[in-house]
Design an enzyme around this catalytic site. Structure first.
Site, short mmCIF file in Angstrom:
data_model
loop_
_atom_site.label_atom_id
_atom_site.label_comp_id
_atom_site.label_asym_id
_atom_site.label_seq_id
_atom_site.Cartn_x
_atom_site.Cartn_y
_atom_site.Cartn_z
N GLU B 41 41.73 21.99 -2.61
CA GLU B 41 42.88 21.11 -2.37
C GLU B 41 43.55 21.46 -1.04
O GLU B 41 43.80 22.62 -0.73
CB GLU B 41 43.88 21.31 -3.52
CG GLU B 41 45.15 20.49 -3.41
CD GLU B 41 46.12 20.74 -4.57
OE1 GLU B 41 45.93 21.73 -5.33
OE2 GLU B 41 47.06 19.94 -4.74
N LYS B 112 46.29 12.47 -5.48
CA LYS B 112 46.77 13.20 -6.65
C LYS B 112 47.84 12.40 -7.37
O LYS B 112 48.75 11.84 -6.73
CB LYS B 112 47.34 14.54 -6.18
CG LYS B 112 47.60 15.58 -7.25
CD LYS B 112 48.02 16.90 -6.56
CE LYS B 112 48.21 18.04 -7.52
NZ LYS B 112 48.52 19.30 -6.79
N CYS B 148 43.59 19.23 -8.76
CA CYS B 148 44.36 20.30 -9.42
C CYS B 148 45.16 19.82 -10.63
O CYS B 148 44.58 19.52 -11.67
CB CYS B 148 45.26 20.98 -8.39
SG CYS B 148 45.72 22.68 -8.86
N GLY B 301 58.44 60.38 -2.43
CA GLY B 301 57.94 61.28 -3.46
C GLY B 301 57.99 60.64 -4.84
O GLY B 301 57.41 61.15 -5.79
N ILE B 303 57.45 57.24 -7.54
CA ILE B 303 56.22 56.51 -7.89
C ILE B 303 56.09 55.17 -7.16
O ILE B 303 54.98 54.75 -6.81
CB ILE B 303 56.10 56.34 -9.43
CG1 ILE B 303 54.69 55.88 -9.79
CG2 ILE B 303 57.16 55.40 -9.95
CD1 ILE B 303 54.33 56.08 -11.24
N ASP B 304 57.23 54.49 -6.91
CA ASP B 304 57.14 53.17 -6.30
C ASP B 304 56.54 53.23 -4.90
O ASP B 304 55.59 52.53 -4.58
CB ASP B 304 58.53 52.51 -6.24
CG ASP B 304 59.12 52.31 -7.62
OD1 ASP B 304 58.39 51.83 -8.51
OD2 ASP B 304 60.30 52.64 -7.82
N SER B 305 57.11 54.10 -4.06
CA SER B 305 56.59 54.18 -2.69
C SER B 305 55.19 54.77 -2.67
O SER B 305 54.36 54.42 -1.82
CB SER B 305 57.55 54.95 -1.79
OG SER B 305 57.78 56.25 -2.29
N ASN B 381 75.06 54.26 -0.49
CA ASN B 381 74.41 53.20 0.30
C ASN B 381 74.24 53.59 1.76
O ASN B 381 73.29 53.13 2.41
CB ASN B 381 75.21 51.91 0.18
CG ASN B 381 75.00 51.21 -1.16
OD1 ASN B 381 74.01 51.47 -1.84
ND2 ASN B 381 75.93 50.34 -1.53
#
Lengths: 549, 549
Positions: B41, B112, B148, B301, B303-305, B381
């Site tokens: 498409e 469509k 689609c 250090g 887990i996300d990064s 912050n």
């Protein structure tokens, strides 16, 4: 039949306040002897409620409120706008509807057939268009009730394949009522009058049109509800940017008699006056509806922050504005003075926080990586971002909302630092071109010098390196703004713009700047919309796309 | 008839590359003896082109490219997706169309009828739905060609009031072809197979389905094109997350013979494996299509990064990833070690930039204003924003793109600093709940320890004040994520979620956090979408609204 048009300021999702306003207006209208009081599109729940509409709880609360409203409708009828559940087995879940309430109950339901789905509008996201059309009989009159866009399928540019009034007229109504939520732009009032007048003439019917007023984040609704006779002549034009209720007697000979003496305008308000008034309402409602009182902003001595500061002081009261001056080693002597003059003229509070120690600390921290690489955009942005950190720290400590001060020309070409001067809760002049900012400053100074003349006459500069001027990297603003308007608002190609007589190199450079700033604009605050094409929700460009030109 | 399905990766607006790919596939297919080659498409111009579609130049360039494609279609036919000008006097300007090209020219145009306009889709913004349906005769076959969504009006949940195949079937086609641009979510493959299989069965026709592959900013398209027999059984399932061309002979008895030996899956890939592969493609295409090579990110250090760093190294090559460690006085000893272990496991570059001097400078600069007010969110912050300034300075100096490392749970409850850790060019795991991030880490470690075990097992902390843990201010992630899914993805009310058995105080607190973070999410980077409801373009909430619950 005596009709009241209630032009009110709603708050999305704030059922308590919206219903209280509606019920209050019904009672007032009844005291005034009205037979029918008409409210705006989707007034129950607010417009645009966006994906609130996808919560079943939201829809059922809307209908609870309608019950409460119906309960007070004795000896008076009313029309309210409300989202309703589509009772057909196929199609979208909802309709954008109007309830005609009389004798304490919903006597008729009308739904919107033409659903705008362009620019800032997303109505096909939620609603199924209506395909059945019925007039409403009341007090010897037959009302053709439609909702906003239903009257906007123009003959010249038919965006839809149907026209609800072409169906309704077959039932021989003697009056049209249209309930709307039609957002402000500085050219919208004239377009609105022309289209509605055209409908009154075409169908040879008097027309009562009720718009909402008030700002919903970036969208400003200007009110300006209208009454036309069956020749399309304006009988009344209600106030702009404020709440109001108007009363009109519709006689059996189709003549309309207003209860008050309408002050019909002979000239339209100028674009700049409209923008000024719209922005005041936009600022005021942003703070009021989000429950904040105090604004802050970085005041540079330049014209953009000066205009935003003056608008904020007018909208919120000078006592609620904290101007923060953040000079660097590149700030010129006059900048600080110009900023201080403005603070004095306005009577707002201010603080001065120098950024040198902070930027020095950043450059020191980065010296093992940056080594002796020459000063460039990295160091320029450190200044702008250091200011943002300081401003946001002040917000976090004292509960201010930071006002963004970028103008539309800058936002367009990316002449600003992401996470720096592009920060803020709301962008006040992000839909106002730099040339219009100058006009706005003059308008603000119309009675006395508020914005220092020096701020208006000096050449614009970001002051991020010695002797920097905007014109070092950008064309003159009077050229730039015209090119931007053709590209952004009129969606002309570079070829078409060059053909209009603009310098090819300039055009290509400007358009390239606009395209490469798309990722920056994606992360900036909502922008109060005053033009037919503002950056934000009404303009949706690919980020990782290959741009033409 | 021999049919080739070309599952390719397009780039929005990049006509040169898209057309070259299409022409190359046509030539290959012809060499392979195909009679017909089918593309996805809107492959000409790319999908979703968003407001590029509002530029007349874009549409006319699409048609120029179609001419170039037609020119090579000798001895082979092709089907391409393309936006076309609506030639009706009323309605939207465009149709979402397919060209059937044969003998060097466009022999049929199909448009469509069902235009998705929910979640991330905005097709009513641009297109008028088609209301005329015609099959295409080719090589003794009659093809029912749809686009689609045309096959997606399910019996159980009919979102539209028409069903194009109900019209086409009247013309007695013997095969269905559907061209699509159907974006990935971790549950979408099974839904797609079920719906398409149901169509094949219902109309008793074989079905060829071609999807595009590749990421367009936040939207990831997974390919996985499909072939079904007329009983709805899968004949072939093309690869996911990569380009591919498949060849199939459609016999006159409706039997389909693939040219290769299909490797039909007996089990589906796990959600986490799909998310992993989708994110790799998302990162890769974001960089490749925007012309950048080098990524950077702040490595804490945590887990996300760590997960984002590992994904980036796999997607772009470890040599193209610069990890920046930005310890503060609140960073624990193990954080730096865990981050360094990851850097070593991956083999990517790194820098360490301490933020103490910078945050001290900020606090010093603000001391006249802050006086002796206690340490609070403002100082927290400042740390997060100081890191952002340093990371962006590195980007500006060395040409990196900053990867955002916020997860979906954090993004939901606003557990992050705007203009701080919420910065970045693209959010890699912003649609991955924290509990899924843990699973993703384990999946990344499936063959060897890449992400240090200590990073996975230690309690999550933002380390912005002494001894801080996420659970100080948030419920346990296994509870939080379940509540978030009910509210964000399933749009349940607090009342409904409490009724499911969750603690009332927790539910109300979580929902309030989600609501009050709306203004933050508005200003964050595009988020790679892997779930049916991601933050960003698919979820449009009012900012200044009064939220329920």
């Amino acid at each position: 039949m005596k009709i009241a048009l209630a032009q009110l300021n709603y708050h999305i999702g704030n059922f308590e306040s919206n219903t209280a306003k509606i019920i209050d207006a019904i009672k007032k209208a009844r005291e005034n002897g009205a037979d029918l009081v008409v409210f705006a599109e989707l007034c129950v729940g607010g417009y645009p409620a966006r994906d609130f509409l996808e919560f079943k709880e939201f829809i059922s609360l809307c209908n609870q409120e309608a019950d409460a409203i119906a309960a007070v409708c004795q000896d008076i009828a009313c029309i309210i706008g409300i989202p309703t559940v589509n009772n057909q087995p196929e199609g979208k879940d909802l309709n954008n509807s109007a309830y005609f309430i009389n004798n304490g109950k919903v006597e008729a339901i009308v739904s919107k057939a033409l659903l705008p789905n362009y620019d800032v509008f997303d109505e096909y996201r939620y609603f199924e268009p209506c395909t059945q059309f019925n007039c409403i009989d009341f007090k010897g009159h037959r009302i053709a009730l439609t909702i906003c866009e239903d009257l906007w399928n123009t003959i010249e540019n038919p965006l839809y394949i149907t026209r609800p009034m072409d169906e309704l007229i077959k039932q021989q109504p003697d009056v049209m009522i249209n309930i709307a939520a039609s957002p402000f732009t500085y050219s919208h009032d004239e377009e609105r009058i022309a289209i509605l007048s055209d409908n009154a003439k075409r169908y040879n019917l008097p027309l009562f049109y009720v718009n909402q007023v008030g700002a919903q984040t970036e969208l400003i609704f200007d009110g300006g509800s209208l009454v036309f006779d069956n020749n399309g002549a304006i009988i009344d034009e209600m106030p702009y940017f404020e709440e109001s209720i108007g009363y009109y007697t519709l006689q059996n000979d189709a003549k309309i008699v207003p209860q008050h003496t309408p002050t019909l305008k002979t000239t339209r308000a100028s674009d700049i006056e409209q923008i000024h008034n719209g922005l005041l309402l936009g600022i005021r409602d942003y703070f009021y509806k989000s429950g904040f009182k105090q604004a802050t902003l970085g005041l540079s001595g330049g014209i953009d922050s000066a205009v935003v500061c003056a608008l904020a002081a007018e909208a919120l009261g000078a006592e609620n504005v904290m101007a923060i001056l953040l000079p660097s080693k590149f700030s010129s002597d006059h900048s600080l003075k110009d900023a201080m003059d403005l603070v004095q003229n306005l009577g707002c509070r201010h603080e001065v926080i120098a950024i040198k120690e902070v930027t020095d600390a950043f450059e020191q921290a980065l010296s093992p990586q940056f080594k002796n690489l020459p000063f460039n955009i990295a160091e320029e942005n450190i200044q702008a971002r250091s200011r943002a950190v300081l401003l946001m720290a002040m917000c976090n400590k004292f509960g201010y909302i930071l006002l963004n001060t970028s103008n539309k020309s800058e936002a367009a070409v990316g002449y600003g630092t992401l996470y720096g001067d592009m920060c803020g809760g709301i962008s006040v002049i992000g839909d106002v071109y730099k040339t219009q900012v100058f006009e706005l400053a003059k308008y603000i100074n119309r009675d006395r010098e508020i914005i220092p003349v020096n701020t208006i006459v000096k050449p614009p500069s970001a002051e991020l390196r010695p002797g920097q001027k905007d014109t070092d990297s950008l064309p003159d603003y009077d050229i730039l703004d015209k090119i931007l308007k053709e590209y952004v608002e009129n969606r002309c190609s570079s070829g078409e713009i060059i053909q209009m007589g603009y310098d090819e190199t300039t055009v290509r450079k400007v358009i390239k700047l606009v395209n490469t700033a798309e990722h920056k604009r994606y992360q900036t605050p909502p922008i109060l919309r005053v033009s037919p094409k503002a950056f934000g929700v009404g303009r949706r460009m690919p980020i990782v796309g290959k741009y033409l030109s």
